[in-house]
Design a protein around this motif. Sequence first.
Motif, short mmCIF file in Angstrom:
data_model
loop_
_atom_site.label_atom_id
_atom_site.label_comp_id
_atom_site.label_asym_id
_atom_site.label_seq_id
_atom_site.Cartn_x
_atom_site.Cartn_y
_atom_site.Cartn_z
N ALA A 52 10.21 -8.19 -1.50
CA ALA A 52 10.50 -8.51 -0.11
C ALA A 52 11.24 -9.84 0.02
N ALA A 53 10.81 -10.84 -0.72
CA ALA A 53 11.49 -12.14 -0.66
C ALA A 53 12.94 -12.01 -1.10
N ALA A 54 13.18 -11.21 -2.15
CA ALA A 54 14.54 -11.01 -2.63
C ALA A 54 15.39 -10.26 -1.59
N LEU A 55 14.81 -9.28 -0.94
CA LEU A 55 15.54 -8.52 0.09
C LEU A 55 15.98 -9.44 1.22
N GLU A 56 15.09 -10.26 1.70
CA GLU A 56 15.44 -11.16 2.80
C GLU A 56 16.50 -12.16 2.35
N GLU A 57 16.36 -12.68 1.15
CA GLU A 57 17.33 -13.65 0.63
C GLU A 57 18.72 -13.03 0.50
N LYS A 58 18.79 -11.76 0.14
CA LYS A 58 20.07 -11.09 -0.09
C LYS A 58 20.63 -10.45 1.18
N GLY A 59 19.96 -10.62 2.30
CA GLY A 59 20.50 -10.17 3.58
C GLY A 59 20.16 -8.76 4.00
N PHE A 60 19.23 -8.12 3.31
CA PHE A 60 18.80 -6.79 3.76
C PHE A 60 17.93 -6.93 5.01
N ASP A 61 17.92 -5.88 5.83
CA ASP A 61 17.25 -5.94 7.12
C ASP A 61 15.85 -5.34 7.12
N SER A 62 15.55 -4.46 6.16
CA SER A 62 14.28 -3.73 6.23
C SER A 62 13.85 -3.24 4.86
N LEU A 63 12.56 -2.94 4.77
CA LEU A 63 11.95 -2.36 3.58
C LEU A 63 11.10 -1.19 4.03
N TYR A 64 11.34 -0.01 3.45
CA TYR A 64 10.58 1.20 3.78
C TYR A 64 9.85 1.71 2.54
N LEU A 65 8.55 1.93 2.68
CA LEU A 65 7.72 2.41 1.59
C LEU A 65 7.11 3.77 1.94
N PRO A 66 6.97 4.65 0.93
CA PRO A 66 6.37 5.97 1.15
C PRO A 66 4.86 5.93 0.98
N GLU A 67 4.25 7.09 1.18
CA GLU A 67 2.81 7.18 1.03
C GLU A 67 2.40 8.52 0.44
N HIS A 68 1.51 8.44 -0.54
CA HIS A 68 0.71 9.60 -0.99
C HIS A 68 -0.66 9.06 -1.35
N SER A 69 -1.69 9.66 -0.82
CA SER A 69 -3.04 9.25 -1.21
C SER A 69 -3.33 9.67 -2.64
N HIS A 70 -2.76 10.81 -3.05
CA HIS A 70 -2.94 11.37 -4.38
C HIS A 70 -1.99 12.54 -4.51
N ILE A 71 -1.82 13.03 -5.71
CA ILE A 71 -1.06 14.26 -5.95
C ILE A 71 -1.96 15.22 -6.72
N PRO A 72 -2.34 16.34 -6.13
CA PRO A 72 -3.17 17.30 -6.86
C PRO A 72 -2.49 17.76 -8.15
N VAL A 73 -3.26 17.85 -9.23
CA VAL A 73 -2.71 18.26 -10.52
C VAL A 73 -2.24 19.71 -10.46
N SER A 74 -3.04 20.55 -9.86
CA SER A 74 -2.67 21.95 -9.71
C SER A 74 -2.16 22.17 -8.30
N ARG A 75 -0.87 22.50 -8.20
CA ARG A 75 -0.28 22.66 -6.87
C ARG A 75 0.89 23.64 -6.93
N GLU A 76 1.24 24.15 -5.76
CA GLU A 76 2.36 25.07 -5.64
C GLU A 76 3.49 24.49 -4.81
N SER A 77 3.23 23.42 -4.08
CA SER A 77 4.23 22.86 -3.17
C SER A 77 5.36 22.20 -3.96
N PRO A 78 6.60 22.66 -3.78
CA PRO A 78 7.72 22.01 -4.48
C PRO A 78 8.09 20.70 -3.78
N TYR A 79 8.48 19.72 -4.57
CA TYR A 79 8.96 18.47 -4.00
C TYR A 79 10.33 18.72 -3.37
N PRO A 80 10.57 18.27 -2.14
CA PRO A 80 11.83 18.58 -1.46
C PRO A 80 13.07 18.10 -2.20
N GLY A 81 12.96 17.02 -2.97
CA GLY A 81 14.13 16.49 -3.66
C GLY A 81 14.32 17.00 -5.06
#
Length: 276
Positions: free
Chosen positions: A20-49
């Motif tokens: 964050a300190a580096a972002l502000e120093e270099k002139g970036f405006d924002s920082l966005y972080l994702p969230e997952h509480s966990h990822i089930p080991v056995s799953r069928e849902s494909p990752y969108p990317g």
Amino acid sequence: MDFGIATAVTDEGIRPHVLAAALEEKGFDSLYLPEHSHIPVSRESPYPGGELPRGALRNLDPFVALAAAATVTSKLRLGTAVALMIQRDLFYTAKEIASLDLLSDGRVVFGVGAGWNIEEMRNHGVDPRTRGALLTEQLQALKAIWTQDEAEFHGKHVDFDPVYSWPKPVRKPHPPIYVAGQGPAGLKRLAEHADGWLPHAATPPEELRRVRSWLAGQGREDVRISVFGAPADPDLLRGLVEAGVDEVSLILPTLPEAETLESLDKLAKTIEPLRA
């Protein structure tokens, strides 16, 4: 147009306060972080990317990481892209965001989505079939908690009698809520309950213009468009500038500190001509 960074802060990469300190120093405006509480080991849902990124397995709690970022910055906007609100307790989340907004002097952007990992949400007791309707009511209830001294809400999925909850956010009337989603239900939620839109970077410029025009027809000219997770492609970024988006967050791989700072220098040089 504003430029931010979208990245997964993990136990294997740069620490959030250093980033964050580096972002502000270099002139970036924002920082966005994702969230997952966990990822089930056995799953069928494909990752969108495509292939599931390692960061999805190891990301830090976004609000803890953003609190660390807040302590070393004064201008950087602190956002989630996206928080999985449907998997969260409503009251704790309202307090977490309000607390972060207070400690950061009103710099929080609450980005939310309905989620893609069916197995993850089921582990939280969420019915995937009704997650959109649940999210809509949660957003309405959050606004009530943030803006009313004795808040109450009575819906099909969220229901509570009057409650006290402090602190209230610094940002008035509340921290801006950005929503992801590009289908009819997501756009309806955007127009009725949100302050910003988080389309993915592959969204064609003509679609961005169409949604902007559609929002204006709904009386929502005030909605910000923040394109999420864009590669550092000058042609793509110029197209987004021409499409009139308000913000672009550039994707930043999760790397150790030295490599991350080198990557940020390159990204800063890429966007410098576009700020003129």
